[in-house]
Design an enzyme around this catalytic site. Structure first.
Site, short mmCIF file in Angstrom:
data_model
loop_
_atom_site.label_atom_id
_atom_site.label_comp_id
_atom_site.label_asym_id
_atom_site.label_seq_id
_atom_site.Cartn_x
_atom_site.Cartn_y
_atom_site.Cartn_z
N LYS A 75 32.68 43.25 15.61
CA LYS A 75 33.24 44.67 16.68
C LYS A 75 34.60 44.58 16.11
CE LYS A 75 33.73 45.99 21.37
NZ LYS A 75 33.21 45.02 22.93
N SER A 150 30.77 48.30 25.37
CA SER A 150 30.99 49.03 24.61
C SER A 150 30.63 48.22 22.81
CB SER A 150 32.73 48.73 24.60
OG SER A 150 33.23 48.00 24.50
N SER A 174 30.18 44.30 28.96
CA SER A 174 30.90 44.53 27.04
C SER A 174 29.62 43.98 26.30
CB SER A 174 31.76 45.31 25.86
OG SER A 174 32.16 46.89 26.65
N1 GLN Z 1 31.90 49.47 30.34
C1 GLN Z 1 32.91 49.02 31.03
C2 GLN Z 1 34.19 49.34 30.77
O1 GLN Z 1 33.71 50.36 30.40
C3 GLN Z 1 32.74 47.31 30.43
C4 GLN Z 1 33.40 47.99 29.48
C5 GLN Z 1 33.53 46.07 28.31
O2 GLN Z 1 33.25 45.29 29.11
N2 GLN Z 1 34.86 46.12 27.96
O3 GLN Z 1 35.19 49.49 31.00
#
Ligand code: GLN
Length: 485
Positions: A75, A150, A174
């Site tokens: 990532k 994400s 994410s």
């Molecule tokens: N969807 C969640 C957010 O927008 C979690 C994102 C993540 O785990 N990095 O913060």
């Protein structure tokens, strides 16, 4: 259906049926062929080939370890020395990392070949990968749908088999949510199990790296190399790393699985509920028993998370000032203009929204009402899990309330978007490990289920997931776009 896992490629390398260079070229070709998914921000073709040649040399000298020569993707949140590291943001579009994250170093030392850096929501804020400066990633099962976020690029790339495995990070879901949307295995380890050093910070008390793979066995292989104490991360856990592959075949006899009945109410797509019921009977046949439990403060998880995560991000992202590194606005008239324009020109809408919320909840006068209260709610959420784990070994739940949604469907309603993580977020607030495993389909879209464990029970979660995968084939299904190859 063909399945090409890390474990299988490992065997082929060991038997000298294929070289790492051949394998690397094979995946680089696939990445080029499926460029339209937009799962990569950077492709590391030349460095990957050099790493592969080096891995082949090590193998020829009898110096290969278990992961030597296996290709994977990171990532784009992990710093990779000499390679562009953007975190999905215009702010870091020109940033070449001067050092590597501990995770990068560890996989490098293990001899793995870095194929490229995957697309992601800007600074890991999002549930759909639509917040990336580099554009949306398409779900390989239906390209009109999002891959989740994400870590959407990693999930789409693994699901479409254009890479055998990838890393992800999980602050509120994410790793697990995109893994569910794309039909792959994704493990979010215990907070502190994997070093955060060099992993670009979003919300430091919640962020955790983990593997995104086709199978639990592959997740175990990667976790073996990713986990471990790091003096450079003060929240890193100084506990030994077991061999996560050693217990994959342990029996599930006597395993107590907690089920939270309120998780299976109106808010859940009924096909997801049905798929989890089927999975439950598979696990029961293997010797597990299901017990009903309650997590009374679970409904506080989303508001609590958005206070805590926003507060931490507003502080973490203060470093992007247009002075030290990253984007700098052209021809500033004075220092304040430089700060203001650099930040307003280079951060996207969602990142700005979080910084504003975070600054607000931390401001004097509101701190007690929001931030302090959220910390108290966080404690209650953790205590619920603690009580539950007195009676059960793991908790089985949906990973997401619905399957992958259409691109642009939720971009105008942030709260709706935030609800995508309703089943995953509490786990981060409590610092627990959890894994997503594919358990069915709704039409052509994958369904995932989540197993949550007590602190440092990654080995048990991987064991259960592996046993489930030995008795199911959802994880072996490949999206149509790839079925001909
Ligand atoms: N969807 C969640 C957010 O927008 C979690 C994102 C993540 O785990 N990095 O913060």
């Amino acid at each position: 259906m063909m399945i090409h896992t890390l474990a299988e490629y490992q065997k082929q390398l060991l038997a000298k049926k294929i070289s790492s260079l051949e394998l690397t070229q094979f995946f680089l070709d696939k990445m080029a062929q499926h460029n339209a998914l937009n799962s990569f921000i950077t492709v590391c073709a030349e460095t990957a080939k050099a790493q592969a040649i080096h891995a082949d040399e090590l193998r020829a000298q009898g110096k290969a370890g278990p992961l030597t020569g296996l290709p994977f993707a990171h990532k784009d949140i992990f710093c990779t020395r000499g390679i562009k590291t953007t975190c999905g943001s215009k702010m870091l579009d020109n940033f070449i990392a001067p050092y590597s994250a501990t995770v990068t170093e560890k996989l490098d030392d293990a001899g793995m070949v870095l194929l490229g850096k995957t697309n992601m929501d800007e600074f890991a804020m999002g549930s759909s990968n639509e917040n990336s400066f580099y554009g949306v990633v398409h779900n390989p099962w239906d390209t009109r749908c999002v891959p989740g976020g994400s870590s959407g690029g990693s999930a789409a790339a693994v699901a479409s088999r254009i890479v055998p495995a990838a890393s992800g990070t999980d602050t509120g879901g994410s790793i697990r949510q995109p893994a569910a949307f794309c039909g792959i295995t994704g493990l979010k380890p215990t907070y502190g199990r994997i070093s955060r050093y060099g992993m670009i910070a979003f919300a430091s008390s919640l962020d955790q790296a983990g593997p995104m793979t086709q199978t639990a066995e592959d997740a175990a292989l990667l976790l073996n190399a990713m986990a471990g104490f790091d003096v450079r991360d003060s929240t890193s856990l100084n506990v030994p790393v077991p061999d996560y592959t050693a217990t994959l075949n342990d029996s599930l006899q006597g395993l107590r699985i907690g089920i939270v009945p309120s998780f299976f109410g109106d808010g859940l797509n009924s096909e997801i509920g049905a798929a989890i019921d089927n999975a439950k009977s598979v696990l029961e046949k293997l010797g597990a028993q299901c017990v009903e439990i309650e997590l009374p403060h679970h409904e506080l998880a989303i508001p609590t998370y958005y206070v805590v995560a926003s507060a931490e991000c507003s502080s973490n992202l203060a470093r992007y000032d247009g002075v030290r590194y990253g984007y700098r606005a052209a021809q500033p008239v004075d220092l304040m203009d430089l700060y203001k324009r650099s930040r307003s020109e280079a951060f996207g809408q969602e990142v700005k929204r979080r910084i504003m919320m975070g600054t607000y909840v931390l401001s004097s006068g509101y701190y007690d009402a929001y931030y302090l209260k959220a910390q108290k709610a966080r404690r209650l959420i953790s205590e619920d899990f603690k009580a539950a784990f007195k009676n059960v070994d793991v908790i089985l739940s949906p990973t997401t309330p619905d399957v992958a949604f259409k691109i642009a469907e939720k971009t105008h309603d942030p709260v709706k978007m935030y609800l995508s993580d309703i089943y995953t977020i509490a786990v981060n607030l409590a610092g627990l490990p959890a894994i997503n495993i594919p358990c069915g389909f709704s039409g052509q879209l994958p369904i995932g289920m989540q197993l949550i464990g007590n602190h440092l029970t990654e080995a048990r979660l991987l064991n259960i997931a592996h046993q489930f995968q030995q008795h199911s084939d959802h994880h072996q299904k490949v999206p149509m776009m790839e079925s001909s190859s």
